[in-house]
Design a protein around this motif. Sequence first.
Motif, short mmCIF file in Angstrom:
data_model
loop_
_atom_site.label_atom_id
_atom_site.label_comp_id
_atom_site.label_asym_id
_atom_site.label_seq_id
_atom_site.Cartn_x
_atom_site.Cartn_y
_atom_site.Cartn_z
N GLY A 100 1.00 -1.28 0.12
CA GLY A 100 0.13 0.20 0.03
C GLY A 100 0.75 1.32 0.12
N PHE A 101 1.75 1.15 0.98
CA PHE A 101 2.84 2.49 0.91
C PHE A 101 3.83 2.59 -0.47
CE2 PHE A 101 1.79 2.32 5.24
CZ PHE A 101 1.84 3.60 5.70
N LEU A 102 4.20 1.39 -0.89
CA LEU A 102 4.97 1.48 -2.07
C LEU A 102 4.17 1.88 -3.47
CD1 LEU A 102 6.93 -1.91 -1.64
CD2 LEU A 102 7.74 0.58 -1.36
N GLU A 103 2.79 1.70 -3.32
CA GLU A 103 2.03 2.16 -4.50
C GLU A 103 1.35 3.54 -4.63
OE1 GLU A 103 0.86 0.29 -7.27
OE2 GLU A 103 2.26 -1.27 -6.68
N ILE A 104 2.16 4.05 -3.63
CA ILE A 104 1.45 5.47 -3.45
C ILE A 104 2.33 6.53 -4.54
CG2 ILE A 104 1.95 7.68 -2.35
CD1 ILE A 104 1.51 6.00 0.27
N GLN A 151 4.66 8.59 -6.87
CA GLN A 151 5.96 9.16 -6.36
C GLN A 151 5.83 10.72 -6.32
OE1 GLN A 151 8.46 7.27 -5.26
NE2 GLN A 151 9.57 9.00 -4.80
N ASN A 152 4.88 11.23 -7.36
CA ASN A 152 4.82 12.80 -7.48
C ASN A 152 4.28 13.14 -5.77
OD1 ASN A 152 5.54 12.88 -9.87
ND2 ASN A 152 3.30 12.61 -10.47
N ILE A 153 3.37 12.33 -5.31
CA ILE A 153 2.97 12.91 -3.85
C ILE A 153 4.05 12.72 -2.83
CG2 ILE A 153 1.33 12.32 -1.87
CD1 ILE A 153 -0.58 11.24 -3.94
N ILE A 154 4.88 11.52 -3.15
CA ILE A 154 6.15 11.62 -2.10
C ILE A 154 7.12 12.73 -2.31
CG2 ILE A 154 8.12 10.18 -1.43
CD1 ILE A 154 5.29 8.84 -1.10
N ASN A 155 7.17 13.12 -3.68
CA ASN A 155 8.09 14.26 -3.82
C ASN A 155 7.62 15.54 -3.59
OD1 ASN A 155 9.75 12.47 -5.24
ND2 ASN A 155 8.87 12.78 -7.31
N SER A 156 6.18 15.70 -3.71
CA SER A 156 5.70 16.91 -2.90
C SER A 156 5.69 17.16 -1.42
CB SER A 156 4.22 16.97 -3.18
OG SER A 156 4.04 16.85 -4.39
N LEU A 157 5.73 16.19 -0.56
CA LEU A 157 6.08 16.17 0.71
C LEU A 157 7.19 16.57 1.04
CD1 LEU A 157 4.11 12.84 1.82
CD2 LEU A 157 3.19 15.11 2.01
N ARG A 158 8.34 15.84 0.02
CA ARG A 158 9.69 16.25 0.40
C ARG A 158 10.13 17.62 0.14
NH1 ARG A 158 12.28 10.92 -2.79
NH2 ARG A 158 11.92 9.50 -0.88
N LEU A 159 9.47 18.27 -0.82
CA LEU A 159 9.49 19.66 -1.43
C LEU A 159 8.81 20.75 0.00
CD1 LEU A 159 8.91 19.65 -4.99
CD2 LEU A 159 11.11 19.84 -4.04
N GLU A 160 8.04 20.02 0.37
CA GLU A 160 7.10 21.11 1.29
C GLU A 160 7.72 20.85 3.05
OE1 GLU A 160 3.06 20.03 1.23
OE2 GLU A 160 2.98 20.52 -0.86
N PHE A 210 0.48 10.00 9.03
CA PHE A 210 -0.82 9.65 9.46
C PHE A 210 -1.85 10.53 8.57
CE2 PHE A 210 1.30 8.21 13.25
CZ PHE A 210 0.94 6.88 13.11
N LYS A 211 -1.35 11.80 8.50
CA LYS A 211 -2.22 12.55 7.53
C LYS A 211 -2.33 12.46 6.00
CE LYS A 211 -2.16 16.53 10.75
NZ LYS A 211 -1.76 17.71 10.90
N VAL A 212 -1.17 11.84 5.44
CA VAL A 212 -1.25 11.71 4.00
C VAL A 212 -0.91 10.24 3.49
CG1 VAL A 212 -0.04 12.35 1.82
CG2 VAL A 212 -0.31 14.16 3.89
N LEU A 213 0.12 9.75 3.95
CA LEU A 213 0.62 8.51 3.35
C LEU A 213 -0.22 7.06 3.88
CD1 LEU A 213 4.61 8.83 4.02
CD2 LEU A 213 3.00 9.23 1.85
#
Length: 254
Positions: free
Chosen positions: A142-146, A148-157, A166-169
């Motif tokens: 479930g986590f690996l299927e998220i 990657q653009n969302i992961i990158n956005s979280l890193r940028l923010e 708990f709020k996003v992933l």
Amino acid sequence: MTKKKILNIIFVFLGLLFVLFFWEISSRIYNSNSVFPSFIESLMNFVNLLKDINLYKSLFFTIGLGLLGVLISIIFGIIFGILAYYFELFRAFFSPINKIFRVIPTIIISILLIIFIKNIFAYLIISFLVLFPLIYEATLKGFLEIDQNIINSLRLEETKGFSSLFKVLFPLASPYILLSVIQSIGLGLKIEIMAEILMGDNKNIGIGHLINNAYNHTFNYIDIYSYALLIVVVYLLIDLVLYILKEKFIKIDK
């Protein structure tokens, strides 16, 4: 109600009728009511068993212990799945261990536990070894299927730690986790009953013990079919509750 739902309901009833028809034909072919009773005979015996208060004690014991095993598996499966997502070395280290859990037949685990452990923990260990890999892998996937653009956005923010988890992933991975949890509840109860039958522990008062007793001691085989009916009814009720909860979860998610 849509036409599709009506057709689904009709075919569900047709499936049930097919099972009952197959049961009745098999009973007549075997031609021994003491070993393979008809559905009506099993149903009548089932109604009589419902009058016994000890049956409900056995049922609650099995359900309670089965759900406890499921709960422990869910907690550790999700925790280890999250750790495997965040730490690739941990994922690599734990991969062969998890595969061993999945490959070893449940019957072998049960036999070993019968030899070394003869108490309530044996049932919990059996449930855990079967259910934990299912929930662990579903959580990790479930986590690996998220995206990657969302992961990158979280890193940028620079959104880090428990906040992003708990709020996003976790909400994004929850469909995979929820499906594994739903599957594990039904599977967990099956494993619990199977373990009770195999162990034949006299201190156990569960449904599996009653089945084992009917087979090995009283030779009252009609009781076995009645217990099977009881288990089917319980599973149907649990499936109904899980279906309702899943529908509510989908509505909330939307």
